[in-house]
Design an enzyme around this catalytic site. Structure first.
Site, mmCIF file in Angstrom:
data_model
loop_
_atom_site.group_PDB
_atom_site.id
_atom_site.type_symbol
_atom_site.label_atom_id
_atom_site.label_comp_id
_atom_site.label_asym_id
_atom_site.label_seq_id
_atom_site.Cartn_x
_atom_site.Cartn_y
_atom_site.Cartn_z
ATOM 1 N N ALA A 128 0.823 -1.204 0.000
ATOM 2 C CA ALA A 128 0.000 0.000 0.000
ATOM 3 C C ALA A 128 0.862 1.261 0.000
ATOM 4 O O ALA A 128 0.602 2.215 -0.751
ATOM 5 C CB ALA A 128 -0.943 -0.003 1.198
ATOM 6 N N ASN A 186 -2.702 -2.807 -2.695
ATOM 7 C CA ASN A 186 -2.208 -2.100 -3.873
ATOM 8 C C ASN A 186 -3.235 -1.111 -4.411
ATOM 9 O O ASN A 186 -2.904 0.030 -4.763
ATOM 10 C CB ASN A 186 -1.835 -3.111 -4.960
ATOM 11 C CG ASN A 186 -0.441 -3.670 -4.784
ATOM 12 O OD1 ASN A 186 0.550 -3.024 -5.103
ATOM 13 N ND2 ASN A 186 -0.346 -4.877 -4.241
ATOM 14 N N SER A 190 8.481 -2.816 -0.743
ATOM 15 C CA SER A 190 7.930 -3.279 -2.027
ATOM 16 C C SER A 190 8.295 -4.732 -2.342
ATOM 17 O O SER A 190 9.036 -5.016 -3.274
ATOM 18 C CB SER A 190 8.423 -2.356 -3.154
ATOM 19 O OG SER A 190 7.739 -2.620 -4.359
ATOM 20 N N CYS A 218 3.256 -12.726 -0.359
ATOM 21 C CA CYS A 218 2.548 -13.981 -0.640
ATOM 22 C C CYS A 218 3.474 -15.038 -1.248
ATOM 23 O O CYS A 218 3.124 -16.222 -1.287
ATOM 24 C CB CYS A 218 1.371 -13.721 -1.576
ATOM 25 S SG CYS A 218 0.093 -12.687 -0.820
ATOM 26 N N TYR A 277 -15.948 -22.951 -23.870
ATOM 27 C CA TYR A 277 -15.890 -24.409 -23.891
ATOM 28 C C TYR A 277 -14.823 -24.855 -24.874
ATOM 29 O O TYR A 277 -14.804 -24.438 -26.026
ATOM 30 C CB TYR A 277 -17.233 -25.017 -24.304
ATOM 31 C CG TYR A 277 -17.114 -26.432 -24.845
ATOM 32 C CD1 TYR A 277 -16.584 -27.454 -24.045
ATOM 33 C CD2 TYR A 277 -17.486 -26.730 -26.149
ATOM 34 C CE1 TYR A 277 -16.444 -28.739 -24.537
ATOM 35 C CE2 TYR A 277 -17.356 -28.023 -26.651
ATOM 36 C CZ TYR A 277 -16.840 -29.029 -25.850
ATOM 37 O OH TYR A 277 -16.691 -30.298 -26.344
ATOM 38 N N VAL A 322 8.533 5.055 12.830
ATOM 39 C CA VAL A 322 7.768 6.211 13.296
ATOM 40 C C VAL A 322 7.210 5.880 14.675
ATOM 41 O O VAL A 322 6.483 4.898 14.846
ATOM 42 C CB VAL A 322 6.637 6.567 12.319
ATOM 43 C CG1 VAL A 322 5.764 7.677 12.894
ATOM 44 C CG2 VAL A 322 7.218 7.007 10.974
ATOM 45 N N ARG A 360 3.538 10.035 -9.850
ATOM 46 C CA ARG A 360 3.055 10.134 -11.231
ATOM 47 C C ARG A 360 1.997 11.231 -11.387
ATOM 48 O O ARG A 360 1.880 11.835 -12.452
ATOM 49 C CB ARG A 360 2.486 8.798 -11.692
ATOM 50 C CG ARG A 360 3.524 7.704 -11.866
ATOM 51 C CD ARG A 360 2.967 6.508 -12.620
ATOM 52 N NE ARG A 360 1.867 5.857 -11.914
ATOM 53 C CZ ARG A 360 2.029 4.879 -11.034
ATOM 54 N NH1 ARG A 360 3.252 4.451 -10.724
ATOM 55 N NH2 ARG A 360 0.980 4.319 -10.448
ATOM 56 N N TRP A 412 -20.733 -27.973 -20.018
ATOM 57 C CA TRP A 412 -21.314 -27.377 -18.818
ATOM 58 C C TRP A 412 -20.201 -27.210 -17.782
ATOM 59 O O TRP A 412 -19.780 -28.151 -17.135
ATOM 60 C CB TRP A 412 -22.438 -28.261 -18.266
ATOM 61 C CG TRP A 412 -23.663 -28.228 -19.129
ATOM 62 C CD1 TRP A 412 -24.049 -29.172 -20.029
ATOM 63 C CD2 TRP A 412 -24.629 -27.192 -19.190
ATOM 64 N NE1 TRP A 412 -25.207 -28.786 -20.659
ATOM 65 C CE2 TRP A 412 -25.600 -27.569 -20.158
ATOM 66 C CE3 TRP A 412 -24.804 -25.968 -18.526
ATOM 67 C CZ2 TRP A 412 -26.697 -26.775 -20.483
ATOM 68 C CZ3 TRP A 412 -25.900 -25.182 -18.841
ATOM 69 C CH2 TRP A 412 -26.834 -25.589 -19.795
#
Length: 446
Positions: A13, A305, A40, A44, A426, A81, A23, A434
């Site tokens: 984040a 993110n 960064s 996972c 399919y 901090v 940007r 299905w």
């Protein structure tokens, strides 16, 4: 004079917020304070680094402080901090390497302090060989222990996503494993029928699964030796604590930044907190659940993110909006895939829906194609409105991306009838005529 942006936390984040802010406004003065030694990174991926499937831990690091510096973003690692003063618009920071403290001023502040792994107050929880897994240092410590100590026995405490992924990782090192979950099933957020299939997969790979049992103590001398549960001793030369994560809100709380009903920082759809010029994103913040319409706390990298990008754009003068989540997750457990999106039956009923669940099992590919595997699909829907409320899947192939179809249907607010009419692809190597989702939807439709 340039506006100063201070971001607390260099995870998904925080660095997304920094990059998007840069940007959006090239003139901003941006600094990120990160307590650990890395920014960064793809957390996972840690279980697969530990397993050895990913060769180097550096491969899950997306960008370094040096790379951000070339973009005009100062990312300071080993900086913690300590306090936020919202009236003076300052933060007090400790340089963990040099040991000195200083005060920094901000015009815009972004809280991305993430989540903190729960460390239960157990005797022996701080013994060498007992680990949580949250950052790069944690992953490296587990790697080092496996290579140096070569444990033959291990215990994983917790049957959620991290616990299941670490079971596969440790088993790859020849560790004889016991997994302990205090509830009556692994994957507590799943409905029981599908969780039972995951439990069976663990047992098939010689993981001793202990459900409904509570850890009393972790025992050792200079290192961990055993875990005590309900008076029984289980040998353990490595222990993984995977009992959950809490939002890291200590700084926010002490600064008077409002928390929501979930215990995470309350934010609006622009990631604003109750304090002007203070934003929050990622695992520290709530999100809107699109199905219930209520705040929820679901700590996921995807959400982090997206929320970070929204906060970064808005603090730089933009008008971005984060529309919420449906809580889509997937996990690999040895050769099995499990995934869910939206609400489980129990959660839907607790939320007051007239909920019902229908499950069906169908092939992942055409029945005549080699390698086809059964997929169990469970759909949760409201019997009154027929609205789709959630879906879960378990199978040995084709599950992890099929769940995205359910996520899209939930986000669009589809009924079970609309899902049953989906024009799904399919081709014999990929899906039968299905699709398992359509089989379950048509069963629910009846």
């Amino acid at each position: 004079m340039k506006r100063r942006v201070v971001i607390i936390g260099g995870g998904a984040a925080g660095m997304s917020a920094a990059a998007k802010a840069r940007r959006t406004d090239a003139e901003l003065d941006i600094v990120v304070y990160e307590r650990s030694g890395f920014v960064s990174y793809g957390a996972c991926g840690f279980p697969y680094v530990i397993k050895g499937e990913i060769a180097r831990i550096e491969d899950v690091i997306v960008r370094t402080p040096e790379q951000f510096a070339r973009q005009g973003i100062q990312a300071l690692i080993h900086h913690e901090v300590l306090a936020i003063d919202t009236e003076r618009q300052t933060v007090r920071v400790r340089d963990l390497t040099g040991g000195h403290e200083f005060v920094d001023h901000w015009d815009e502040l972004v809280l991305t302090t993430g989540g903190q792994p729960v460390r239960p107050p157990l005797p022996g929880v701080d013994l060498p060989g007992v680990f949580t897994l949250r950052n790069v240092e944690d992953a490296r410590a587990i790697q080092h222990w496996l290579h140096e100590q070569q444990p033959r026995t291990g215990v994983i405490i917790g049957g959620g996503y991290i616990g299941l992924e670490m079971a596969e990782a440790l088993a790859a090192h020849g560790v004889q494993l016991t997994l302990i979950e205090r509830l009556s099933q692994v994957l507590p957020s799943f409905d029981n029928e599908l969780a039972a299939q995951v439990e069976a997969e663990l047992r098939q790979h010689q993981v001793d699964v202990r459900l409904g049992q509570t850890v009393q103590a972790i025992v050792g001398d200079e290192r961990v030796r055993e875990v005590l549960i309900d008076g029984q001793s289980i040998p353990a030369e490595i222990v993984i604590l995977a009992v959950g994560v809490r939002p890291g809100v200590a700084l926010a709380r002490s600064a008077g930044i409002a928390l929501g009903t979930t215990g995470a920082v309350a934010v609006d759809d622009h990631q604003r907190t109750n304090v002007p010029q203070v934003w929050a994103a990622g695992d520290v913040a709530e999100a809107l659940h699109r199905v219930t319409g209520k705040p929820v706390w679901v700590p996921l990298g995807t959400t982090a993110n997206k929320q970070g990008r929204v906060a970064g754009e808005n603090l730089a003068g933009g008008d971005a909006r984060f529309g919420g989540i449906v809580g889509t997750v997937a996990v690999k457990v040895f050769d099995l895939e499990a995934a869910m999106s939206g609400l489980s039956l129990a959660r839907a009923q607790a939320e007051g829906f007239a909920a019902r669940a229908i499950s069906a099992t169908a092939n992942s590919r055409a029945h005549y194609m080699p390698g086809h595997q059964p997929i169990t699909v469970s759909l949760v829907f409201d019997e009154t409105s027929r609205r789709l409320l959630g879906g879960q899947m378990v199978g040995h192939e084709g599950v992890a991306k099929r769940i995205d179809t359910i996520a899209a249907a939930l986000q669009a607010g589809w009924t079970i009838d609309e899902l049953a009419e989906l024009d799904a692809s399919y081709a014999p190597p990929f899906a039968p005529v299905w699709d398992p989702i359509l089989v379950a939807a048509n069963l629910a439709r009846k």
